[in-house]
Design a protein around this motif. Structure first.
Motif, PDB file in Angstrom:
ATOM      1  N   GLY A  98       0.795  -1.220   0.000  1.00  0.00           N
ATOM      2  CA  GLY A  98       0.000   0.000   0.000  1.00  0.00           C
ATOM      3  C   GLY A  98       0.828   1.270   0.000  1.00  0.00           C
ATOM      4  N   PRO A  99       1.761   1.438   0.946  1.00  0.00           N
ATOM      5  CA  PRO A  99       2.550   2.668   0.974  1.00  0.00           C
ATOM      6  C   PRO A  99       3.343   2.927  -0.299  1.00  0.00           C
ATOM      7  CG  PRO A  99       2.735   1.527   3.066  1.00  0.00           C
ATOM      8  CD  PRO A  99       2.006   0.607   2.141  1.00  0.00           C
ATOM      9  N   VAL A 100       3.944   1.879  -0.886  1.00  0.00           N
ATOM     10  CA  VAL A 100       4.715   2.079  -2.115  1.00  0.00           C
ATOM     11  C   VAL A 100       3.788   2.432  -3.277  1.00  0.00           C
ATOM     12  CG1 VAL A 100       6.232   0.989  -3.809  1.00  0.00           C
ATOM     13  CG2 VAL A 100       6.624   0.622  -1.367  1.00  0.00           C
ATOM     14  N   THR A 101       2.661   1.726  -3.379  1.00  0.00           N
ATOM     15  CA  THR A 101       1.700   2.049  -4.446  1.00  0.00           C
ATOM     16  C   THR A 101       1.213   3.485  -4.326  1.00  0.00           C
ATOM     17  OG1 THR A 101       0.989  -0.268  -4.610  1.00  0.00           O
ATOM     18  CG2 THR A 101      -0.509   1.402  -5.478  1.00  0.00           C
ATOM     19  N   ASP A 102       0.887   3.899  -3.108  1.00  0.00           N
ATOM     20  CA  ASP A 102       0.448   5.286  -2.885  1.00  0.00           C
ATOM     21  C   ASP A 102       1.504   6.273  -3.362  1.00  0.00           C
ATOM     22  OD1 ASP A 102      -1.953   4.495  -1.732  1.00  0.00           O
ATOM     23  OD2 ASP A 102      -1.247   4.714   0.329  1.00  0.00           O
ATOM     24  N   ARG A 105       2.049   6.235  -7.223  1.00  0.00           N
ATOM     25  CA  ARG A 105       0.872   6.823  -7.881  1.00  0.00           C
ATOM     26  C   ARG A 105       0.880   8.352  -7.724  1.00  0.00           C
ATOM     27  NH1 ARG A 105      -3.230   5.559  -4.346  1.00  0.00           N
ATOM     28  NH2 ARG A 105      -2.868   7.667  -3.542  1.00  0.00           N
ATOM     29  N   ASP A 106       1.161   8.812  -6.511  1.00  0.00           N
ATOM     30  CA  ASP A 106       1.203  10.259  -6.276  1.00  0.00           C
ATOM     31  C   ASP A 106       2.273  10.927  -7.131  1.00  0.00           C
ATOM     32  OD1 ASP A 106      -0.826   9.982  -4.442  1.00  0.00           O
ATOM     33  OD2 ASP A 106       0.462  10.203  -2.676  1.00  0.00           O
ATOM     34  N   ASP A 107       3.465  10.333  -7.156  1.00  0.00           N
ATOM     35  CA  ASP A 107       4.569  10.925  -7.906  1.00  0.00           C
ATOM     36  C   ASP A 107       4.268  10.980  -9.404  1.00  0.00           C
ATOM     37  OD1 ASP A 107       5.845  11.131  -5.505  1.00  0.00           O
ATOM     38  OD2 ASP A 107       7.279   9.507  -5.868  1.00  0.00           O
ATOM     39  N   ALA A 108       3.481  10.029  -9.883  1.00  0.00           N
ATOM     40  CA  ALA A 108       3.141   9.999 -11.307  1.00  0.00           C
ATOM     41  C   ALA A 108       1.953  10.896 -11.637  1.00  0.00           C
ATOM     42  CB  ALA A 108       2.821   8.561 -11.730  1.00  0.00           C
ATOM     43  N   GLY A 109       1.309  11.462 -10.608  1.00  0.00           N
ATOM     44  CA  GLY A 109       0.160  12.322 -10.830  1.00  0.00           C
ATOM     45  C   GLY A 109      -1.106  11.578 -11.201  1.00  0.00           C
ATOM     46  N   LYS A 195     -11.368   6.511  -4.444  1.00  0.00           N
ATOM     47  CA  LYS A 195     -10.537   5.322  -4.273  1.00  0.00           C
ATOM     48  C   LYS A 195      -9.148   5.574  -4.882  1.00  0.00           C
ATOM     49  CE  LYS A 195     -14.069   2.708  -2.806  1.00  0.00           C
ATOM     50  NZ  LYS A 195     -15.209   3.623  -2.961  1.00  0.00           N
ATOM     51  N   GLY A 196      -8.106   5.150  -4.157  1.00  0.00           N
ATOM     52  CA  GLY A 196      -6.746   5.336  -4.647  1.00  0.00           C
ATOM     53  C   GLY A 196      -6.164   4.110  -5.306  1.00  0.00           C
ATOM     54  N   ARG A 218      -2.662   4.190 -17.858  1.00  0.00           N
ATOM     55  CA  ARG A 218      -2.160   4.982 -16.743  1.00  0.00           C
ATOM     56  C   ARG A 218      -0.668   4.764 -16.591  1.00  0.00           C
ATOM     57  NH1 ARG A 218      -7.393   4.300 -16.341  1.00  0.00           N
ATOM     58  NH2 ARG A 218      -8.648   5.829 -15.188  1.00  0.00           N
ATOM     59  N   LYS A 219      -0.038   5.525 -15.710  1.00  0.00           N
ATOM     60  CA  LYS A 219       1.420   5.508 -15.623  1.00  0.00           C
ATOM     61  C   LYS A 219       1.951   4.506 -14.616  1.00  0.00           C
ATOM     62  CE  LYS A 219       1.745  10.393 -16.903  1.00  0.00           C
ATOM     63  NZ  LYS A 219       2.141  11.758 -16.466  1.00  0.00           N
ATOM     64  N   VAL A 220       1.104   3.992 -13.723  1.00  0.00           N
ATOM     65  CA  VAL A 220       1.563   3.126 -12.631  1.00  0.00           C
ATOM     66  C   VAL A 220       0.561   2.010 -12.412  1.00  0.00           C
ATOM     67  CG1 VAL A 220       2.055   3.005 -10.148  1.00  0.00           C
ATOM     68  CG2 VAL A 220       2.832   4.973 -11.467  1.00  0.00           C
TER      69      VAL A 220
END
Length: 426
Positions: A98-102, A105-109, A195-196, A218-220
């Motif tokens: 979860g933390p790595v996916t978050d 995902r955030d860094d990729a926008g 949902k994230g 998507r990017k991730v």
């Protein structure tokens, strides 16, 4: 170098499995150990799998290492990032999936990431968000007794939600059956609900192609090698890569002494070790002697050097759940695990120093400790010696390895792997 696909794997054996899957699907692939140094020369490839040893470390460290890997891959033009996790979703309520996916995902926008550990070919399927290992739910499989990350909940929506910042949705099989556009539309709808991440069902091989095509919008994404297969097929189908030969030319075969090291405590590896005792010399490490400060590693290395000239040998630190629990209760889980990994890494270093150039390692944590101790920067990916277990040739020396996930390989894996390798490289 402009990469079509960048991958970040949370352990070395999983990275090897993914690199093998991508190669078989037609992508020219290299596996690196950690984020490559700037002066590391790599061949022209379509995909790079950056191997991290981040599955069971503190979540903050896993995020930092994964972000560093992502930055390196993006700088090489990676159009999509896959965070590769185990097909049994090994994790705890603290992470690290979860933390790595978050973070990625955030860094990729991106607002949402597709997540699935499904790989039907290997018996890992997801239905209504529940992960099955063969015919049984994850929580009823042997993974419920995993020594580091016991999996006691089969509902991956719940599992991922407990370790993620936001809510987690579901892309059910009925949606997947409608195709990639339907999956993408479902992702959009879930993102609007806040949902994230979304766990995606997959029970058949064709489901992976659908999910791969949807993920590429998507990017991730996050998943096991099955999602990697879907991404690779989607890249080829879209004409974004030209399919290469399924097996890379690793050059001339490497002879000389060969050895096997087993640290996995999976039921599959335990059975393989027992079967190997009829085919080769086997020595089991005594964790009590090791943790009491006795030179158990030195004794095992001396034992191996007396025999390795006559054929492959196997040194195993693997043990059943009750024995593992007893050692952890007496010495502490982390202390016991670190001591055993360090011993196996020292044995591997000694074997290589004495001329071993063919090495098989079973178990993710053990593989990570061994490869780190040997200081190997990257591998070229060759033919399989068992499903999901390719031959890896080091880029900096004449040596090959096979890094085997604990659950991979048949009962005779250790007994026949040398013969299979020689046949594959003829």
């Amino acid at each position: 170098m402009t990469l079509a696909l960048g991958c970040i794997a949370d352990d070395y054996t999983g990275a090897s499995d993914l690199a093998n899957t991508l190669t078989k699907a037609g992508l020219r692939t290299v596996q690196t150990i950690g984020v490559p140094a700037d002066d590391l020369t790599l061949p022209e490839v379509d995909a790079v799998v950056v191997s991290l040893k981040s599955r069971s470390i503190p979540a903050g460290e896993a995020v930092a290492r994964s972000r560093e890997a992502a930055a390196w891959l993006k700088a090489r033009g990676a159009g999509h990032l896959l965070f590769k996790v185990c097909s049994t979703f090994d994790s705890t309520d603290a992470g690290n999936i979860g933390p790595v996916t978050d973070a990625l995902r955030d860094d990729a926008g991106e607002a949402i990431a597709l997540v699935t550990p499904a790989f039907p070919e290997t018996g890992r399927t997801v239905y209504l968000g529940h992960l099955f290992v063969g015919a049984v739910p994850l929580a009823e499989s042997p993974l419920k007794d995993h020594p580091l990350n016991p999996m006691r909940d089969s509902n991956l929506v719940r599992v991922l939600a407990r370790q993620s910042r936001g809510e987690v949705g579901l892309i059910d099989l009925a949606t997947v059956a409608q195709g990639a556009q339907a999956v993408s539309a479902r992702l959009d709808a879930l993102a609007k609900e806040g949902k994230g991440a979304a766990i995606a069902d997959a029970v058949l091989d064709r489901d992976l192609a659908v999910l791969g095509a949807a993920a590429l919008t998507r990017k991730v994404s996050t998943g096991a090698s099955g999602l990697g297969l879907g991404l690779a097929r989607a890249l080829v189908a879209a004409g974004r890569v030209a399919p290469a030969a399924a097996e890379a030319d690793l050059g001339p075969a490497i002879g000389g002494p060969a050895a096997c090291l087993a640290g996995s405590c999976s039921q599959a590896t335990l059975g393989q070790i027992a079967k190997a005792e009829a085919a080769m010399p086997v020595r089991r490490l005594d964790p009590a002697r090791l943790l009491a400060g006795e030179d158990e590693a030195g004794a095992a290395l001396a034992w191996a050097m007396e025999r390795v000239g006559d054929g492959p040998v196997l040194i195993a630190s693997s043990a059943g759940p009750e024995d593992v629990a007893a050692v952890q209760a007496r010495y502490g889980r982390d202390a016991a695990g670190h001591a055993i990994e360090a011993a196996m890494a020292r044995i591997a270093e000694g074997l290589v120093a004495h001329g071993v150039r063919r090495l098989v390692v079973a178990g993710g944590e053990t593989s990570g400790a061994v490869v780190d101790r040997l200081g190997l920067p990257a591998f070229r990916v060759g033919p399989e010696i068992a499903a999901g277990v390719p031959v890896l040739r080091t880029t900096d020396r004449d040596m090959w390895l096979a890094l085997k996930s604990g659950n991979f390989g048949g009962p005779d894996f250790f007994g026949i792997m040398q013969q299979a390798h020689r046949k594959a490289l003829r």
